[in-house]
Design an enzyme around this catalytic site. Structure first.
Site, mmCIF file in Angstrom:
data_model
loop_
_atom_site.group_PDB
_atom_site.id
_atom_site.type_symbol
_atom_site.label_atom_id
_atom_site.label_comp_id
_atom_site.label_asym_id
_atom_site.label_seq_id
_atom_site.Cartn_x
_atom_site.Cartn_y
_atom_site.Cartn_z
ATOM 1 N N LYS A 30 0.784 -1.151 -0.032
ATOM 2 C CA LYS A 30 0.017 -0.028 -0.020
ATOM 3 C C LYS A 30 0.987 1.264 -0.117
ATOM 4 C CE LYS A 30 -4.391 -1.424 0.463
ATOM 5 N NZ LYS A 30 -4.391 -3.179 1.092
ATOM 6 N N GLU A 70 -9.848 5.944 2.620
ATOM 7 C CA GLU A 70 -10.825 5.216 3.326
ATOM 8 C C GLU A 70 -9.835 3.944 3.484
ATOM 9 O OE1 GLU A 70 -10.223 5.251 -0.049
ATOM 10 O OE2 GLU A 70 -9.529 3.208 -0.355
ATOM 11 N N SER A 116 1.942 -9.879 -0.769
ATOM 12 C CA SER A 116 1.319 -8.566 -0.770
ATOM 13 C C SER A 116 1.603 -7.714 0.705
ATOM 14 C CB SER A 116 -0.229 -8.312 -1.025
ATOM 15 O OG SER A 116 -0.745 -9.006 -0.389
HETATM 16 C C1 LIG Z 1 -5.398 -4.040 0.880
HETATM 17 C C2 LIG Z 1 -4.662 -5.424 0.747
HETATM 18 C C3 LIG Z 1 -4.587 -6.321 -0.283
HETATM 19 C C4 LIG Z 1 -5.832 -6.130 -1.196
HETATM 20 O O1 LIG Z 1 -6.042 -5.089 -2.101
HETATM 21 P P1 LIG Z 1 -5.536 -5.115 -3.466
HETATM 22 O O2 LIG Z 1 -5.900 -3.680 -3.916
HETATM 23 O O3 LIG Z 1 -6.271 -6.064 -4.178
HETATM 24 O O4 LIG Z 1 -3.965 -5.245 -3.701
HETATM 25 C C5 LIG Z 1 -3.958 -7.502 -0.136
HETATM 26 N N1 LIG Z 1 -2.957 -7.707 0.531
HETATM 27 C C6 LIG Z 1 -2.750 -6.744 1.697
HETATM 28 C C7 LIG Z 1 -1.520 -6.992 2.445
HETATM 29 C C8 LIG Z 1 -3.431 -5.621 1.715
HETATM 30 O O5 LIG Z 1 -3.055 -4.715 2.682
#
Ligand SMILES: *Cc1c(COP(=O)(O)O)cnc(C)c1O
Length: 403
Positions: free
Chosen positions: A95, A117, A384
């Site tokens: 993020k 948000e 992620s």
């Molecule tokens: C917010 C988040 C996601 C999902 O959001 P995408 O916009 O689909 O990437 C996935 N993994 C983590 C660790 C997140 O914080």
């Protein structure tokens, strides 16, 4: 950056094929045009690109590692698996890439205040951090239900100097927080920039988020070529709104032999109706300014969603993913809560890496589908985020199961 190629752009009205566009109240058309012009000028400016890049390097900890998960791969008798370690980025997920980019854009446009948000709180924390770093005022909208579930991230945002505004409408979760943030934006649009956390929303937001998250795929491409001398067979990433996945996929768009696999939140199973798999279980509709696949009931009302991971618990998906599905460029699958939890456990035990529950959906997909790949195949999986934020929730679930 390399991705800004003509045929990967939406058309002038912001459409990717039949998806996308700009479905907003008239008062927002001017501001969105201003952002579009400002964004296009910014990314043509070498000094803006350098500024983004300098912060990504010196502040966010980029480039993140590409790590070969050998023990995980052998435990599941699968292909070669490389983890793109977004969990190692500052604030614990991908993020921050987008938050830094959009906050720098806000400053360039002369805005003094940013709003965001957040669902799980990861985008709120990333935006609050970037705002503190760049001297911007920050307010974060968050549903009351999410505030309860993610108390630690609420406190983190407050420590970072942000105001957290509770949202008590609707299901008191992410979609309601977006509604309230849009309301704030309409009222304060002269002074305020809306920093959207995923590849969703009205044009040009999906494009902006893709641009700033493409650092993931650009780095991964360089790293996998260096490590193996070839392009991967497939890329795997979880899909909530679709930002970490589009960021990984986009730089490989023209490499037609590289398969894209997006993994949605299957919750208690697609047939149970309790899930957040917008592409696999949704229909075409409009939500939060964009036309895409939306989970809706038979009257076209936005449906309630469920996922073990708050970050995937959203009834829509970015329009470019809808386009990828429609055009066949990417495949989408759903992974249930329990398979994601298994991925969470197996990766922790085999590699000493505790993944976010969102990322655990991508891991769970590979775990369940290992046999479909050849041993010599190379997968790049977007890890992620890190799982520290989820350990309490996982403990609670495991306890409930054994009692
Ligand atoms: C917010 C988040 C996601 C999902 O959001 P995408 O916009 O689909 O990437 C996935 N993994 C983590 C660790 C997140 O914080």
């Amino acid at each position: 950056m390399k991705i800004y190629k003509k045929n990967q752009l939406p058309d002038k009205n912001g459409y990717f094929g039949p998806f996308g566009g700009r479905f907003v109240p008239e008062t927002l058309v001017g501001p969105l045009n201003e952002i579009e012009r400002g964004f296009k000028a910014a990314i043509k400016s070498a000094s803006f690109r350098k500024e983004v890049n300098d912060y990504l390097t010196s502040y966010a900890g980029r480039p993140t590692e590409l790590f070969e998960a050998r023990r995980f791969s052998s435990a599941i008798r699968g292909p070669r698996i490389f983890l793109k370690r977004e969990d190692l980025a500052h604030t614990g997920s991908h993020k921050i890439n987008n938050a830094i980019g959009q906050c720098l854009l806000a400053k360039r446009l002369g805005k003094k205040r940013v709003i965001a948000e957040t669902g799980a709180g990861q985008h709120g924390v990333a935006t609050a951090s970037a705002a503190a770093l760049l001297g911007l005022k920050c307010a974060v909208y968050m549903g009351e239900e999410d505030i309860r579930r993610q108390a630690l991230n609420v406190f983190r945002m407050k420590l970072l100097g942000a105001e957290v505004i509770p949202v008590s409408s609707g299901t008191r979760t992410l979609k309601d927080a977006i509604n309230e943030a849009m309301r704030d934006w309409v009222t304060n649009v002269r002074t305020t920039f809306y920093c959207i956390g995923s590849a969703i929303g009205a044009h040009p937001y999906p494009l902006i988020v893709k641009y700033f998250q493409s650092v993931i795929g650009n780095e991964a491409k360089r790293q996998i070529l260096k490590a193996t001398g070839r392009l991967p067979s497939a890329l795997v990433a979880c899909v909530g709104g679709g930002s970490n996945s589009i960021g990984l996929f986009a730089p490989f768009y023209f490499d037609k032999k590289v398969r894209f696999i997006g993994v949605e939140a299957g919750g208690r199973g697609i047939s149970s109706g309790e899930h957040a798999a917008s592409i696999l279980g949704g229909r075409v509709g409009v939500l939060h300014g964009t036309k895409s696949y939306i989970l809706q009931d038979s009257n076209g009302q936005v449906a309630a969603t469920h996922s073990v991971s708050a970050g995937l618990d959203y009834p829509g998906v970015g329009p470019e993913h809808a386009f990828f599905k429609w055009s066949g460029r990417a495949d989408y699958a759903a992974v249930t809560d329990s398979v994601a939890l298994e991925g969470f456990r197996v990766l922790s035990e085999t590699e000493g890496i505790i993944p976010a529950l969102e990322s655990s959906h991508a891991i769970g997909y590979v775990l369940k589908n290992a046999r479909r790949f050849k041993k010599t195949d190379i997968l790049v999986l977007c890890l992620s985020g890190r799982g520290d934020k989820d350990v309490d929730e996982v403990e609670r679930i495991l306890k409930a199961r054994t009692s």
